[in-house]
Scaffold this motif. Structure first.
Motif, PDB file in Angstrom:
ATOM      1  N   MET A   1       0.769  -1.376  -0.056  1.00  0.00           N
ATOM      2  CA  MET A   1       0.097  -0.015  -0.043  1.00  0.00           C
ATOM      3  C   MET A   1       0.817   1.244  -0.044  1.00  0.00           C
ATOM      4  SD  MET A   1      -2.725   1.152   2.788  1.00  0.00           S
ATOM      5  CE  MET A   1      -3.887   2.538   2.520  1.00  0.00           C
ATOM      6  N   ILE A   2       0.586   2.162  -0.953  1.00  0.00           N
ATOM      7  CA  ILE A   2       1.503   3.220  -1.309  1.00  0.00           C
ATOM      8  C   ILE A   2       0.663   4.588  -0.650  1.00  0.00           C
ATOM      9  CG2 ILE A   2       3.156   4.737  -2.535  1.00  0.00           C
ATOM     10  CD1 ILE A   2       4.053   2.013  -1.956  1.00  0.00           C
ATOM     11  N   VAL A   3       1.482   5.454  -0.004  1.00  0.00           N
ATOM     12  CA  VAL A   3       0.780   6.636   0.326  1.00  0.00           C
ATOM     13  C   VAL A   3       1.766   7.894   0.158  1.00  0.00           C
ATOM     14  CG1 VAL A   3      -0.268   8.027   2.475  1.00  0.00           C
ATOM     15  CG2 VAL A   3      -0.832   5.554   2.044  1.00  0.00           C
ATOM     16  N   ILE A   4       1.314   8.753  -0.809  1.00  0.00           N
ATOM     17  CA  ILE A   4       2.339   9.983  -1.145  1.00  0.00           C
ATOM     18  C   ILE A   4       1.909  11.244  -0.103  1.00  0.00           C
ATOM     19  CG2 ILE A   4       2.927  11.794  -2.831  1.00  0.00           C
ATOM     20  CD1 ILE A   4       3.725   9.092  -3.655  1.00  0.00           C
ATOM     21  N   LYS A 169       6.036  11.441 -10.796  1.00  0.00           N
ATOM     22  CA  LYS A 169       6.422  10.176 -11.498  1.00  0.00           C
ATOM     23  C   LYS A 169       6.061   8.816 -10.478  1.00  0.00           C
ATOM     24  CE  LYS A 169      10.117   7.860 -14.051  1.00  0.00           C
ATOM     25  NZ  LYS A 169      11.442   7.875 -14.408  1.00  0.00           N
ATOM     26  N   LEU A 170       6.613   8.886  -9.325  1.00  0.00           N
ATOM     27  CA  LEU A 170       6.611   7.808  -8.580  1.00  0.00           C
ATOM     28  C   LEU A 170       5.115   7.596  -8.049  1.00  0.00           C
ATOM     29  CD1 LEU A 170       9.222   8.517  -5.896  1.00  0.00           C
ATOM     30  CD2 LEU A 170       9.009   6.519  -7.594  1.00  0.00           C
ATOM     31  N   ALA A 171       4.118   8.780  -8.073  1.00  0.00           N
ATOM     32  CA  ALA A 171       2.628   8.469  -7.745  1.00  0.00           C
ATOM     33  C   ALA A 171       1.992   7.841  -8.882  1.00  0.00           C
ATOM     34  CB  ALA A 171       2.109   9.901  -7.699  1.00  0.00           C
ATOM     35  N   ARG A 172       2.525   8.128 -10.364  1.00  0.00           N
ATOM     36  CA  ARG A 172       1.886   7.445 -11.450  1.00  0.00           C
ATOM     37  C   ARG A 172       2.296   6.234 -11.750  1.00  0.00           C
ATOM     38  NH1 ARG A 172       3.000  12.722 -13.384  1.00  0.00           N
ATOM     39  NH2 ARG A 172       4.920  11.778 -14.519  1.00  0.00           N
TER      40      ARG A 172
END
Length: 530
Positions: A1-4, A169-172
């Motif tokens: 799970m990734i959270v920006i 870029k990391l978010a996409r």
């Protein structure tokens, strides 16, 4: 799970402009497969920041190890990727959990720590892979580990815009399949193994080169030892030859000198002018050869260490007085050279071998007189610091070129100059002076230039403190060396001449001694022929 985190671009800009940490990405570790995703993200961020492939692997491995610890011992945790600084930036990864913490952190971080369960091994690996590792842990409060990697000097500092682009870029970017990360790890492992193999081959080649070099060095040392032994044997043979040759020459020379003096003194009748001239030539030639023999014998004894130092107390003034009387007759009448002995001032009593010091100075003064056409030869002595005295023999002669100032102390070396042909010499005097000086614990130096004269400086300790006794051929009376010839010995008491036993198979030597003894009796009895 990734959270920006900090989704507002303006907030990120203000933080980086004020020199505050710039959050790049935050992710949670809840399941085991999240560890693989964290490793993927760490590699992606490191690549985006400009780290090379080796640094990317180090960062990804260290982050995955600490993330694995958080999942294993605390059931999960949070991973934060941060860039700090402006001109000299660092990449910081913070991995925190709410687990039981580490009870004895100092013991776990000790280099001697050995884990039975695997605990602490991830921290040790991370410390080797990263520039710095900071750990904050206590029981029941969880653990926070910060992994720090500095930007290299070749890496340009990233602006706020570039960091924002990396975050976007990391978010996409869609996380890759965990198996792809495993495949990536396998590729890295294969590359590492290939590099290790190449290093091993290079190490084997280097070891072989070192072995070859060592064999060459050993062979060189063996050759050098062989050469050293050969030179030592050669030196010993030369010394033995000089000593034996000198001894063998002394007997016939003694006979020649004695017989020529008997003839010149008219002890057996008058000589014609031509006969006197010829006998004078014989006598002078024998004296020159006697000088060579004496120098050779002295040099051989010094090199063989067969010299006795006869230490006695004496005054420099008395030594100069004796030398003045001995050396002045060497100057011809109406000579353009003046021999000067400076009166020594405030010099203490010397305690050393007066005879050897006198021999050194005689050689130096004799050389100075030979190679000085006009001017002066000045002999002086002065005190030096450290309990030494320096004797100087200065002349206004031809001088010695700088290139030859070391060679003149070698045996049988004579420097070519316009006076060389007119003087006699063997090239042994200065060599003998150097060896005698060193034997007395001193040193000899030269200051000279062509056409401006030379100054020889002999520095000796005031008190000789070396070995006193070494083997030396000595006569029966007080250890004085036997003179080269004994002709014309006179007995102070009539008919009471000392009786001498002569053991020698040379007929001419025995004849000369008998004749010298007979003529001494003639003189004692008032013979008119004497």
């Amino acid at each position: 799970m990734i959270v920006i985190s900090d989704s507002t671009i303006e907030n990120r800009k203000s933080k980086i402009e004020n020199g505050i940490s710039y959050p790049i990405l935050t992710t949670e570790v809840r399941f085991e497969q999240d560890i693989v995703q964290v490793r993927q993200r760490a590699r992606q961020i490191a690549k985006g920041l400009g780290f090379d492939s080796q640094a990317q692997t180090r960062i990804a491995t260290a982050v995955s190890e600490i993330a694995r610890n958080a999942f294993k011992y605390a059931g999960g945790g949070k991973v934060e990727f941060i860039v700090e600084g402006e001109s000299r930036q660092i990449f910081r990864t913070r991995i925190s959990d709410s687990g039981p913490g580490i009870a004895d952190l100092s013991a776990v971080l000790s280099p001697d720590f050995r884990s039975q369960t695997g605990a602490g091994l991830g921290l040790a690996a991370a410390k080797r892979l990263m520039d710095d590792v900071q750990i904050d842990s206590s029981p029941d409060r969880g653990t926070a580990v910060q992994l720090i990697k500095q930007f290299s000097k070749q890496m340009p500092a990233l602006s706020a815009i570039e960091l924002n682009q990396l975050v976007d870029k990391l978010a996409r970017q869609i996380p890759e399949d965990p198996y792809a990360e495993i495949q990536q790890q396998n590729q890295e492992l294969l590359r590492t193994l290939d590099e290790l193999r190449q290093r091993q081959e290079e190490l084997v080649q280097l070891n072989q080169q070192l072995k070859d070099t060592n064999r060459g060095v050993v062979a060189l040392y063996a050759e050098l030892n062989e050469k050293a032994e050969f030179l030592q044997r050669t030196s010993e043979l030369k010394t033995s030859f000089l000593s034996n040759m000198s001894h063998e020459f002394r007997t016939p020379l003694t006979a020649i000198l004695s017989l020529s003096e008997i003839l010149l003194n008219r002890l057996d009748g008058e000589l014609s002018p031509e006969q006197e001239k010829q006998v004078n030539f014989i006598h002078k030639s024998a004296l020159s050869l006697a000088e060579l023999v004496n120098d050779s014998l002295d040099l051989a004894k010094v090199e063989a260490g067969k010299v006795t130092v006869r230490v006695a107390d004496f005054e420099v003034e008395d030594l100069f007085s004796v030398l003045r009387g001995m050396m002045r007759p060497l100057l011809p009448q109406n000579s353009a050279v003046t021999l000067i002995f400076e009166a020594p001032r405030e010099l203490p009593t010397l305690t050393t071998d007066e005879g050897k010091l006198s021999q050194i100075l005689r050689n130096l003064i004799s050389n100075a007189l030979k190679f000085t056409e006009a001017g002066e030869v000045r002999v002086a002595a002065q005190m030096e610091e450290g309990g030494t005295v320096t004797f100087s023999v200065a002349d206004t002669g031809v001088g010695i070129p700088p290139a030859d100032q070391t060679r003149i102390f070698e045996e049988f070396v004579q420097i070519e100059n316009h006076l060389q042909k007119g003087v006699k010499g063997t090239g042994l005097g200065l060599s003998l002076c150097k060896k005698m000086t060193e034997f007395l614990g001193g040193s000899i130096e030269i200051e000279s230039s062509p056409g401006a004269g030379s100054t020889f400086l002999v520095n000796l300790p005031i008190v000789y403190d070396g070995d006193l006794e070494k083997p030396l051929e000595m006569s029966a009376a007080k250890g004085v060396k036997t003179p080269l010839f004994l002709a014309n010995s006179r007995s102070p008491v009539r008919d009471s001449a000392a009786k001498i036993l002569v053991v020698d198979n040379e007929e001419c030597f025995s004849f000369s001694q008998r004749l010298a003894g007979r003529n001494s009796l003639y003189r004692d009895r008032g013979c008119q022929r004497c």
